[in-house]
Design a protein around this motif. Structure first.
Motif: not given
Length: 226
Positions: A142-145, A151-155, A135-139, A43-50
């Protein structure tokens, strides 16, 4: 683990959970690869946060992040995190690892309650009304990132503008060939077997198909389970 295989039939990519007799919270997960081969699920973190919140989410992420598995089916009740995990894996695969060309999302347009009537706009504007869970899940991702200054932002807007996210109506999927896509079929419980087969066979070379649904939330009248 091999002793468990000898006791009962085990299938390729089936998970085995070894739980401590003294503490049910202490366990290890393995995925059966065939023969005497097992892959341990960490159970390794994804993107160091999830991070997966339970064993079931860890299993789901293990399948979603494995590019060699071309078809994944996630069945679970509302609130178990299916859509979130799928979109998280898809974003990692297209933005960080660049395995697929885009995330393509399709879902049946079946209303929960009485139909609200005609929706204005072209087909793209109409389909957006059914995509708010995406859209809600991507949002949220994106907020956590952004909070962690990754380094990569998303919307949603940027993903669609760069054609990294495509929303498609099931009606227009017949006859298409979709190579190198991360194809997400949401609310699959409202599809007939023929419709689902049609979508799966659209997958071209290098495409991963992910199906999610909850059999307890069937809204299509002609579908149901005894």
């Amino acid at each position: 683990v091999l002793e468990l295989i000898d006791r009962k039939p085990t299938y390729i990519n089936q998970f085995v959970k070894l739980t401590s007799q003294n503490n049910s919270e202490n366990y290890r997960l393995f995925r059966f690869l065939g023969g005497a081969q097992f892959h341990e699920v960490h159970n390794k973190p994804i993107l160091n946060c999830f991070i997966a919140q339970n064993a079931e989410q860890a299993m789901a992420l293990d399948l979603l992040m494995d590019d060699s598995i071309e078809l994944v089916s996630l069945i679970g009740k509302a609130g178990t995190g299916k859509t979130f995990l799928i979109m998280l894996a898809g974003l990692v695969k297209i933005l960080h690892e660049k395995i697929y060309r885009r995330i393509l999302v399709t879902r049946p347009t079946v209303s929960l309650g009485p139909d609200i009537g005609f929706l204005p706009g072209d087909v793209n504007e109409k389909i957006e009304n059914w995509m708010y869970p995406i859209f809600d899940n991507i949002g949220f991702i994106a907020h956590e990132m952004k909070r962690l200054k990754l380094p990569v932002t998303v919307s949603v807007e940027e993903l669609r503008k760069t054609n990294l996210l495509s929303l498609q109506a099931i009606t227009y999927m017949r006859g298409r060939s979709l190579p190198q896509q991360f194809l997400f079929v949401d609310e699959a419980q409202n599809l007939t077997p023929l419709e689902l087969k049609t979508l799966i066979t659209r997958a071209g070379k290098g495409t991963k198909v992910v199906i999610a649904g909850d059999p307890e939330q069937i809204d299509t009248q002609q579908l149901g389970y005894d």
